[in-house]
Design an enzyme around this catalytic site. Structure first.
Site, PDB file in Angstrom:
ATOM      1  N   HIS A  14      49.448  45.107  36.954  1.00 49.47           N
ATOM      2  CA  HIS A  14      49.666  43.677  37.261  1.00 49.47           C
ATOM      3  C   HIS A  14      50.307  43.009  36.039  1.00 49.47           C
ATOM      4  O   HIS A  14      49.649  42.807  35.023  1.00 49.47           O
ATOM      5  CB  HIS A  14      48.337  42.979  37.574  1.00 49.47           C
ATOM      6  CG  HIS A  14      48.469  41.514  37.884  1.00 49.47           C
ATOM      7  ND1 HIS A  14      47.936  40.946  39.019  1.00 49.47           N
ATOM      8  CD2 HIS A  14      49.081  40.493  37.225  1.00 49.47           C
ATOM      9  CE1 HIS A  14      48.194  39.653  39.035  1.00 49.47           C
ATOM     10  NE2 HIS A  14      48.898  39.356  37.944  1.00 49.47           N
ATOM     11  N   HIS A  16      53.465  39.921  34.745  1.00 54.27           N
ATOM     12  CA  HIS A  16      54.513  38.923  35.003  1.00 54.27           C
ATOM     13  C   HIS A  16      55.637  39.149  34.006  1.00 54.27           C
ATOM     14  O   HIS A  16      55.454  38.931  32.812  1.00 54.27           O
ATOM     15  CB  HIS A  16      53.955  37.503  34.852  1.00 54.27           C
ATOM     16  CG  HIS A  16      52.833  37.222  35.789  1.00 54.27           C
ATOM     17  ND1 HIS A  16      53.024  36.664  37.027  1.00 54.27           N
ATOM     18  CD2 HIS A  16      51.505  37.476  35.701  1.00 54.27           C
ATOM     19  CE1 HIS A  16      51.863  36.557  37.660  1.00 54.27           C
ATOM     20  NE2 HIS A  16      50.925  37.055  36.871  1.00 54.27           N
ATOM     21  N   LYS A 100      51.920  40.778  47.730  1.00 53.62           N
ATOM     22  CA  LYS A 100      51.007  39.958  46.944  1.00 53.62           C
ATOM     23  C   LYS A 100      50.618  38.698  47.705  1.00 53.62           C
ATOM     24  O   LYS A 100      51.487  37.956  48.168  1.00 53.62           O
ATOM     25  CB  LYS A 100      51.709  39.574  45.636  1.00 53.62           C
ATOM     26  CG  LYS A 100      50.987  38.525  44.818  1.00 53.62           C
ATOM     27  CD  LYS A 100      49.748  39.092  44.138  1.00 53.62           C
ATOM     28  CE  LYS A 100      48.970  38.005  43.435  1.00 53.62           C
ATOM     29  NZ  LYS A 100      48.764  38.266  42.033  1.00 53.62           N
ATOM     30  N   HIS A 137      45.408  37.562  44.725  1.00 56.60           N
ATOM     31  CA  HIS A 137      44.879  36.577  43.772  1.00 56.60           C
ATOM     32  C   HIS A 137      43.691  35.933  44.482  1.00 56.60           C
ATOM     33  O   HIS A 137      43.873  35.112  45.377  1.00 56.60           O
ATOM     34  CB  HIS A 137      45.935  35.540  43.401  1.00 56.60           C
ATOM     35  CG  HIS A 137      45.446  34.556  42.387  1.00 56.60           C
ATOM     36  ND1 HIS A 137      45.937  34.505  41.096  1.00 56.60           N
ATOM     37  CD2 HIS A 137      44.467  33.620  42.440  1.00 56.60           C
ATOM     38  CE1 HIS A 137      45.278  33.570  40.411  1.00 56.60           C
ATOM     39  NE2 HIS A 137      44.391  33.018  41.207  1.00 56.60           N
ATOM     40  N   HIS A 175      42.745  41.002  38.790  1.00 56.91           N
ATOM     41  CA  HIS A 175      42.188  40.279  37.640  1.00 56.91           C
ATOM     42  C   HIS A 175      40.821  39.658  37.952  1.00 56.91           C
ATOM     43  O   HIS A 175      40.654  38.451  37.892  1.00 56.91           O
ATOM     44  CB  HIS A 175      43.178  39.234  37.099  1.00 56.91           C
ATOM     45  CG  HIS A 175      43.949  38.430  38.103  1.00 56.91           C
ATOM     46  ND1 HIS A 175      43.357  37.748  39.117  1.00 56.91           N
ATOM     47  CD2 HIS A 175      45.273  38.198  38.225  1.00 56.91           C
ATOM     48  CE1 HIS A 175      44.272  37.132  39.824  1.00 56.91           C
ATOM     49  NE2 HIS A 175      45.450  37.394  39.313  1.00 56.91           N
ATOM     50  N   ASP A 248      47.774  41.360  33.603  1.00 61.73           N
ATOM     51  CA  ASP A 248      48.107  39.984  33.960  1.00 61.73           C
ATOM     52  C   ASP A 248      48.790  39.261  32.796  1.00 61.73           C
ATOM     53  O   ASP A 248      48.641  38.044  32.645  1.00 61.73           O
ATOM     54  CB  ASP A 248      46.878  39.194  34.436  1.00 61.73           C
ATOM     55  CG  ASP A 248      47.262  37.910  35.157  1.00 61.73           C
ATOM     56  OD1 ASP A 248      48.428  37.778  35.563  1.00 61.73           O
ATOM     57  OD2 ASP A 248      46.387  37.031  35.293  1.00 61.73           O
TER      58      ASP A 248
HETATM   59  C1  NCD Z   1      50.094  33.669  36.049  1.00 57.71           C
HETATM   60  C2  NCD Z   1      51.496  33.167  35.729  1.00 57.71           C
HETATM   61  O1  NCD Z   1      51.653  32.471  34.724  1.00 57.71           O
HETATM   62  O2  NCD Z   1      52.427  33.534  36.430  1.00 57.71           O
HETATM   63  N1  NCD Z   1      49.142  32.922  35.296  1.00 57.71           N
HETATM   64  C3  NCD Z   1      47.875  33.293  34.994  1.00 57.71           C
HETATM   65  O3  NCD Z   1      47.134  32.495  34.441  1.00 57.71           O
HETATM   66  N2  NCD Z   1      47.430  34.511  35.245  1.00 57.71           N
HETATM   67  C4  NCD Z   1      49.859  33.578  37.514  1.00 57.71           C
HETATM   68  C5  NCD Z   1      48.626  34.333  37.957  1.00 57.71           C
HETATM   69  O4  NCD Z   1      48.589  35.563  37.952  1.00 57.71           O
HETATM   70  O5  NCD Z   1      47.654  33.675  38.343  1.00 57.71           O
HETATM   71 ZN    ZN Z   2      49.012  37.368  37.409  1.00 57.85          ZN
END
Ligand code: NCD
Ligand code: ZN
Length: 345
Positions: A14, A16, A100, A137, A175, A248
């Site tokens: 996971h 971003h 997702k 999520h 998460h 995450d």
């Molecule tokens: C994530 C993001 O910034 O894209 N932020 C986070 O706090 N984890 C989005 C997410 O996974 O909830």
């Molecule tokens: Zn995330």
């Protein structure tokens, strides 16, 4: 005392990676430590179709620094209008590894998320039929539910009913942050697993208020009480294949975090393995680390384990206060702290 640890190269289930200049700045941190990663689709606009995912995958591959071997695994952002045929075809063609579910409004760029899970019942049935995993999520979003209770309420109101309706759906509860989530996953069938981030193993909710408000300790789902952190540490290090690594890592420019309305997200990819390994060492569970980092994730996703290895060495080093990735200045998780393990490749 162990001074070096060599394990199969891990994957991040996971992450971003963003897009454009931010992508170019951050992807190397993930690609350095991980062979593959499940890439979140919450771009603006989100990655909702196989065509968009193909194009995003190409942009990621093009941004990986030369000499690094990294495979992005793409996900489809589910909306109320997701097309079941496009999802399943994208999965069968190897474009999508999973889809997702963001409840609408739950987190960063989730405005196009699903407003009621019943809207996507048909898509979820098609996914279960095809064996396509669903990443979730897991937080309700009603303003009336306390932010610290949103995960536990999601289990009761959404996740349990979902698995009663579609018992064979393959679900990754992402998460996780609570004892309730640990217990739910332990009790569920083999088609249900969870990822755990480094921050939720290290910090509890006090970290957000230590001597003042600490935006760099804020992510979603938000860190909970100490008893939850302890339950997560036990789950991560306990050798149960239902729990595996997912950072995450979620970069936001320093000024977007240090703001009157700061963004949620912790940037942990530069030192992710060091951060996790510290937890396993403190729990006397270094022997379980490779399973958590490198075996249980591929096993759940039905993918082969990586053949290469990585090595971490016992070596004290201070995490920089900030990292300039060109597009932005990022404050990494553990900024200013001394870590006792170092990834050496
Ligand atoms: C994530 C993001 O910034 O894209 N932020 C986070 O706090 N984890 C989005 C997410 O996974 O909830
Ligand atoms: Zn995330």
């Amino acid at each position: 005392m162990t001074t070096q640890l060599t394990i199969r190269r891990p994957d991040d289930w996971h992450v971003h990676l963003r897009d454009g200049a931010m992508l170019a700045g951050v992807v190397g941190h993930t690609a350095r430590q991980f062979a593959r990663a499940i890439v979140m689709p919450n771009l603006s606009p989100p990655v909702t179709t196989a065509e968009a995912a193909r194009a995003y995958r190409e942009r990621i591959v093009a941004a990986v620094p030369a000499g690094m071997n990294f495979t992005p695994l793409m996900t489809a952002y589910l909306t109320n209008n997701s097309d079941p045929a496009d999802l399943v075809q994208g999965f069968r063609e190897g474009v999508f590894t999973a889809a997702k579910l963001y409840p609408a409004g739950a987190t960063t760029n989730s405005d196009s998320g699903v407003t009621d899970i019943m809207h996507i019942q048909g898509a979820l049935e098609a996914m279960a039929e095809a064996g396509m995993p669903l990443c979730i999520h897991g937080e309700v979003t009603h303003a009336s539910v306390d932010v610290f209770d949103r995960e536990a309420v999601f289990i009761e109101q959404v996740l349990e009913p979902l698995l009663r309706r579609i018992p064979l759906l393959r679900v990754i509860f992402e998460h996780i942050t609570t004892q309730e989530a640990v217990q739910f996953v332990e009790a569920a069938g083999d088609n249900v697993a969870a990822t755990i981030t480094p921050q939720h193993l290290h910090i509890n909710r006090n970290a957000m208020f230590a001597g003042g408000i600490r935006p760099h300790a804020y992510c979603l789902p938000v860190a909970k009480r100490e008893k939850h952190r302890l339950a997560l540490r036990k789950a991560a290090t306990g050798g149960n294949p239902k729990f595996f690594l997912g950072t995450d890592s979620a970069p936001h420019a320093r000024e977007a975090k240090e703001s009157a309305c700061g963004c949620a997200g912790i940037y942990n990819s530069p030192f992710a393995l060091e951060s996790y390994l510290t937890v396993f060492e403190d729990e006397g569970a270094i022997g379980q680390f490779e399973d958590f980092a490198s075996r249980f994730g591929p096993a759940f996703y039905g993918l082969p384990v990586n053949e290469e290895t990585v090595t971490l060495e016992r070596l004290e080093h201070e995490v920089p206060a900030s990292i300039d990735v060109g597009a932005a200045e990022l404050v990494p998780f553990h900024a200013g702290e001394v870590l006792h393990w170092k990834f050496i490749g």
